[in-house]
Design an enzyme around this catalytic site. Structure first.
Site: not given
Ligand code: GLA
Length: 370
Positions: A162, A29
């Site tokens: 997320d 992301d």
């Molecule tokens: C965490 C971060 C997300 C993403 C994941 C890995 O959940 O909050 O933004 O980078 O790690 O995919």
């Protein structure tokens, strides 16, 4: 609602937002790439009532205590308070939030397990504030603001996955997100499959893990490849050998973006076996090239993969500790959960929790008519 009634009388509305599990597309992301998370059937909910007979703002969070929204942050805020204060401050920069209301917070999103309890809290709080201000924003705008709370106030340099899935998920569907354009597309998982979320019981805060280091390595890898972000890279061939781990990190991100698009193609072809294989390949890449797995995660993934009903499994979220996810044949799903718990206990001595999850709905505000 009961707690709110007891403290302050009848609530006027509820604002809820879910946690998430990511099916594939990990550590992509913040590289402008693709992710395929789904919302969990676990929510954080605020019950809210406005105005008379109360002045000021008070918020009670079940199990965490009471908070008064007053002036600027003084640095003494506990974790959840920082999210509330941060969301309030940043939202108030854009809309006129009223100055007299009460809220009660309850949640069944497991906290600190890597299932985005923070994003759920941020998104639910922002949606409540927007409702109080009479403003309506797109899910993408809500997610952008929630990410700023995380990045600027809490100090975790997370990507947008997320927050965006919590704000915009569609019930019964996983959500393909293009993290560059923030375009989203819901996809229903293949018939006859179930998603199992497997909590190893181990914990690691994102801020203390290798997360920040991985982000920096990805920035350097993009520079070495001469692209704006790893989303634009197609191969690591042009990267000089030797030096740091940038080549491996880039190889993970490039291949993971492709696996995520391949996973969507597999879903569209109703090919559950292929989807599962891609998830297992993702784990191998996260463990090897990206080096963000951990002993407990590798153990539980191996145990899951050894079960006859399992189509594929991988760590999920930031990594190092927390949860893994498996795609399983729905018919064998119940015995799958029991077998994983038994197997994990015998190799690690620890107790895992396994939830079989339907994809939940994104954030919403529910008006309560008296
Ligand atoms: C965490 C971060 C997300 C993403 C994941 C890995 O959940 O909050 O933004 O980078 O790690 O995919």
């Amino acid at each position: 609602m009961e707690a709110h009634r007891r403290l302050w009388g009848e609530p006027e509305f509820l604002s809820r937002a879910p946690g998430r599990v990511n099916l594939i597309g990990e550590h992509t992301d913040y590289n402008d790439g693709f992710v395929l998370p789904m919302a969990l059937p676990f929510d954080t909910v605020l019950a809210v009532s406005e105005g008379q007979p109360h002045s000021g703002v008070e918020i009670e969070s079940e199990g965490f205590g009471r908070l008064q929204l007053t002036g600027p942050l003084d640095g003494s805020e506990a974790g959840w308070e920082l999210h509330i204060q941060g969301a309030h401050r940043l939202t108030s920069e854009s809309v006129a939030v009223p100055s007299a209301w009460r809220a009660t917070i309850a949640s069944d999103v497991p906290v600190g397990a890597g299932l985005s309890s923070s994003a759920a809290l941020d998104v639910a709080m922002i949606r409540a504030l927007l409702r109080l201000a009479g403003a309506s924003w797109t899910g993408a705008d809500v997610a952008r603001l929630a990410r700023r709370v995380e990045n600027e106030v809490v100090g975790v340099p997370s990507g947008i996955m997320d927050q965006l899935v919590s704000a915009t998920a569609v019930a019964g569907h996983a959500l393909l997100i293009d993290c560059r354009s923030l375009e989203t597309a819901p996809h229903r998982l293949p018939e006859g499959t179930a998603v199992a979320v497997m909590d190893t019981g181990t914990r690691r805060r994102l801020a203390d893990s290798g997360y920040i280091e991985r982000r920096e390595e990805c920035v350097r890898a993009a520079e070495l490849l001469g692209v704006d972000s790893l989303r634009d890279a197609t191969s690591v061939e042009s990267m000089p050998l030797g030096g740091g781990a940038e080549r491996e990190r880039a190889r993970h991100v490039i291949s993971e973006n492709q696996r995520t698009l391949d996973a969507v193609a597999a879903i569209e072809a109703d090919d559950a076996n292929r989807l599962g294989r891609l998830m297992s390949m993702s784990h191998a890449s996260l463990r090897g090239d990206f080096a963000v797995s951990g002993r407990a995660l590798d153990q539980i993934v191996a145990i899951a993969e050894a079960q006859p009903a399992c189509l594929g499994a991988r760590m999920t979220g930031g990594g190092f500790a927390g949860c893994a996810v498996a795609l399983v044949d729905a018919q064998g799903a119940d015995s799958f959960g029991d077998a994983v718990i038994d197997g994990y206990r015998s190799v690690s001595g620890n107790t895992a929790t396994v939830w079989l999850c339907e994809a939940g709905a994104g954030a919403s505000v529910v008006e309560l008519t008296p």
